[in-house]
Design an enzyme around this catalytic site. Structure first.
Site, short mmCIF file in Angstrom:
data_model
loop_
_atom_site.label_atom_id
_atom_site.label_comp_id
_atom_site.label_asym_id
_atom_site.label_seq_id
_atom_site.Cartn_x
_atom_site.Cartn_y
_atom_site.Cartn_z
CE LYS A 124 8.66 -5.97 -6.16
NZ LYS A 124 7.64 -5.12 -5.51
CG ASN A 125 9.54 -1.88 -6.04
OD1 ASN A 125 8.64 -2.68 -6.35
ND2 ASN A 125 10.11 -1.91 -4.86
NE ARG A 173 0.64 -2.30 -0.09
CZ ARG A 173 -0.38 -1.57 0.36
NH1 ARG A 173 -1.47 -2.18 0.75
NH2 ARG A 173 -0.32 -0.27 0.36
CB CYS A 211 0.73 -6.48 3.17
SG CYS A 211 2.18 -5.46 3.39
NE ARG A 215 3.17 -1.14 2.29
CZ ARG A 215 3.61 -2.00 1.36
NH1 ARG A 215 3.56 -3.29 1.59
NH2 ARG A 215 4.03 -1.57 0.19
N PRO A 216 -1.04 2.48 4.59
CG PRO A 216 -0.59 4.42 5.78
CD PRO A 216 -0.15 2.99 5.64
CG ASP A 248 11.95 -2.62 -0.42
OD1 ASP A 248 11.63 -2.10 -1.51
OD2 ASP A 248 11.20 -2.66 0.57
CB ILE A 273 10.22 2.21 6.20
CG1 ILE A 273 11.52 2.96 5.96
CG2 ILE A 273 9.19 2.46 5.10
CD1 ILE A 273 11.38 4.47 5.86
NE ARG A 279 4.09 -9.74 -4.58
CZ ARG A 279 4.32 -8.85 -3.61
NH1 ARG A 279 4.42 -9.24 -2.36
NH2 ARG A 279 4.47 -7.57 -3.89
C1 EPZ Z 1 7.04 1.24 -2.08
O1 EPZ Z 1 5.87 0.86 -1.40
C2 EPZ Z 1 7.67 -0.05 -2.58
N1 EPZ Z 1 6.75 -0.72 -3.51
C3 EPZ Z 1 7.98 -0.97 -1.40
O2 EPZ Z 1 8.63 -2.14 -1.90
C4 EPZ Z 1 8.94 -0.22 -0.46
O3 EPZ Z 1 9.19 -1.02 0.68
C5 EPZ Z 1 8.31 1.11 -0.03
O4 EPZ Z 1 7.97 1.90 -1.19
C6 EPZ Z 1 9.24 1.95 0.83
O5 EPZ Z 1 10.45 2.17 0.15
C7 EPZ Z 1 6.69 -0.30 -4.79
O6 EPZ Z 1 7.37 0.64 -5.19
C8 EPZ Z 1 5.76 -1.03 -5.70
P1 EPZ Z 1 5.27 3.93 0.94
P2 EPZ Z 1 4.79 1.98 -0.97
O7 EPZ Z 1 3.91 4.46 0.62
O8 EPZ Z 1 4.79 3.11 -1.91
C9 EPZ Z 1 3.97 5.53 5.10
C10 EPZ Z 1 9.06 -4.43 -2.09
O9 EPZ Z 1 9.50 -5.23 -1.26
N2 EPZ Z 1 2.77 6.05 4.43
O10 EPZ Z 1 6.46 4.67 0.44
O11 EPZ Z 1 3.50 1.26 -0.70
C11 EPZ Z 1 3.89 4.02 5.21
O12 EPZ Z 1 3.15 3.65 6.36
C12 EPZ Z 1 8.02 -3.42 -1.67
O13 EPZ Z 1 9.43 -4.37 -3.29
C13 EPZ Z 1 1.91 6.83 5.17
O14 EPZ Z 1 2.14 7.10 6.35
O15 EPZ Z 1 5.39 2.46 0.41
C14 EPZ Z 1 5.33 3.63 5.34
O16 EPZ Z 1 5.72 3.82 6.68
C15 EPZ Z 1 7.56 -3.63 -0.24
N3 EPZ Z 1 0.78 7.29 4.57
C16 EPZ Z 1 6.05 4.70 4.50
O17 EPZ Z 1 5.13 5.77 4.29
C17 EPZ Z 1 0.48 7.01 3.26
O18 EPZ Z 1 -0.56 7.46 2.77
C18 EPZ Z 1 6.50 4.16 3.17
O19 EPZ Z 1 5.36 3.72 2.49
C19 EPZ Z 1 1.39 6.22 2.53
C20 EPZ Z 1 2.52 5.75 3.14
#
Ligand code: EPZ
Length: 424
Positions: free
Chosen positions: A26-27, A95, A119, A124-125, A308, A330, A400
């Site tokens: 999916k990802n 998202r 969420c 999720r910034p 995950d 995370i 999903r």
């Molecule tokens: C991706 O989400 C995945 N989704 C998530 O999978 C996964 O949990 C996550 O990466 C972490 O591995 C997809 O790939 C579609 P991030 P993403 O931005 O990109 C911080 C699932 O279950 N951060 O890597 O939205 C944030 O707060 C989903 O399949 C900032 O600080 O996650 C978090 O602590 C859930 N500032 C960390 O980075 C930002 O601007 C990881 O978030 C962006 C992120």
């Protein structure tokens, strides 16, 4: 009259035996689908999983002007995007719609999309995405809950250092930079395998990318990208979920089309718990008997333990011998599944981003409600190990991210079926 809510009914206590074929990731599929916005050429994918998130991404692409065709296991997307304005309802339902931002800006489209709110697992910034795009010359305005982004005639290369190794942030910026003027360097990138898979697809389209899967990625901008054919990588989180199910319920299962090389941290923890793992190219066998050994872990960016799979291994620890300390580094609210696991008799003490799990000899089936995608998977795992029946509501969360999970689990002996709940 509204349909009665769907749920899963699981009768636990049965060992799992047999083979399961792992679906496409999916990802990886989500960024790869949005990458088709970078060209009006024909993109074709194999092994795209049929999931509600994928259906949402296809609906967004169609609304933007792409032609979509899915037949006999091959998904195709053609034509050029006509617009950069995403349908707010579609975009808010997933998202990952933020992944339309980079490609649309790269082809010169103004983009309007709703701010993806927080969420169930955290705030999720998206500051990493927006700051990087501004470095590429994009003007960003946030008003009324929307992101309004206007590109220059052509994005210009930049040296970007991410504040956080965001997975979709890294993916968005790599896609944006493929058509920028000059060479872009992005540092502090996420290193997840799904980024490598996306980069393979972009290179097949004519992009020039070095270092995908490492912390520093260099993209030499080109003037245009063409269509491609791409095989989506196997879903490592789906594979890990089924391995955790065997660890909890006991038995012996082989995962086909699975790739052990991207699951190192997770497989090491399963082996510490007493699960026998045998990995070969395209196959992972797991054999478990007796109660697992309680084993703690901390989540981390790849190649660390994947967040995950945290909920899934918490479920296994709920019936393990001993105590396990789990640290979620995370996301700030990714323990919502603990309350639901407690309904089955699990002993989980939460303190901030730490969970102390004391394994129980037996869990009892109960009526539960899933709160998010991976939490729903942890409830399935606990239910398979519990005695008696468990009903899991909130099935839309599971659908999903897992393709045909009930069917796949039934094929290895689980007693699981989809039911309709009475009107609440
Ligand atoms: C991706 O989400 C995945 N989704 C998530 O999978 C996964 O949990 C996550 O990466 C972490 O591995 C997809 O790939 C579609 P991030 P993403 O931005 O990109 C911080 C699932 O279950 N951060 O890597 O939205 C944030 O707060 C989903 O399949 C900032 O600080 O996650 C978090 O602590 C859930 N500032 C960390 O980075 C930002 O601007 C990881 O978030 C962006 C992120």
């Amino acid at each position: 009259m509204a349909e009665r809510p769907a749920a899963l009914r699981i009768t636990g206590g049965r060992k799992l035996r047999g083979k399961i074929t792992v679906s496409g990731s999916k990802n990886s599929a989500l960024p790869c689908l949005f990458a088709s916005l970078l060209t009006d050429g024909q993109c074709q994918w194999r092994r795209v999983p049929r999931l509600s998130d994928v259906e949402t991404a296809l609906a967004i692409l169609q609304r933007l002007g792409k032609s979509i065709d899915w037949r006999a296991g091959t998904l195709s997307a053609g034509k050029a995007a006509r617009s950069g304005t995403l349908n707010p309802d579609q975009a808010r339902s997933m998202r990952a719609s933020i992944l339309a931002l980079g490609p649309l800006l790269a082809i010169g489209k103004k983009v309007i999309l709703p701010l993806p709110g927080g969420c169930d697992i955290g705030s999720r910034p998206i500051a990493v995405h927006l700051a990087g795009l501004e470095k590429l010359g994009v003007t960003i305005c946030i008003s009324g809950g929307f992101v309004k982004a206007a590109p220059p005639k052509r994005l210009r290369a930049a040296h970007i250092v991410l504040d956080a190794p965001s997975v979709t942030g890294t993916e968005n910026l790599i896609m944006a930079a493929t058509l920028a003027r000059g060479n872009t360097v992005i540092e502090n990138c996420a290193c997840e395998p799904e980024i490598v898979d996306l980069s393979r697809m972009l290179e097949a389209m004519g992009a020039r990318i070095e270092g995908a899967g490492t912390a520093t990625v260099t993209i030499e901008g080109v003037t245009a990208l063409g269509g491609c054919r791409h095989l989506i990588m196997a879903d490592r989180i789906e594979a890990g979920t089924y391995l955790a199910a065997v660890a909890a319920a006991g038995g012996s299962v082989e995962l086909l089309k699975a790739d052990a090389s991207v699951l190192g941290a997770f497989l090491a923890k399963l082996e510490e718990m007493g699960v026998a793992i045998e990995a070969k190219p395209g196959s992972i066998r797991a054999k478990a008997s007796g109660r697992p050994i309680a084993t703690g872990f901390e989540t981390a960016p790849y190649p660390g333990f994947p967040t995950d799979l945290q909920a899934q291994l918490m479920a296994v620890n709920c019936i393990a011998r001993g105590k396990a300390a789990i640290v979620e580094r995370i996301f700030e609210r990714r323990f919502r599944h603990a309350d639901e696991l407690a309904l089955l008799g699990a002993d989980i003490r939460l303190r901030g981003n730490q969970a102390l799990v004391t394994g129980a000899a037996k869990l009892q089936g109960a009526r539960t409600e899933a709160t998010d995608l991976r939490a729903s998977a942890s409830l399935v795992i606990a239910a398979l190990a519990a005695s008696g029946d468990t009903v899991i509501g909130g099935l839309h969360h599971l659908e999903r991210g897992y393709e045909q999970l009930p069917r796949k689990l039934r094929s290895i002996g689980a007693q699981i079926r989809r039911v309709r709940l009475p009107y609440c």
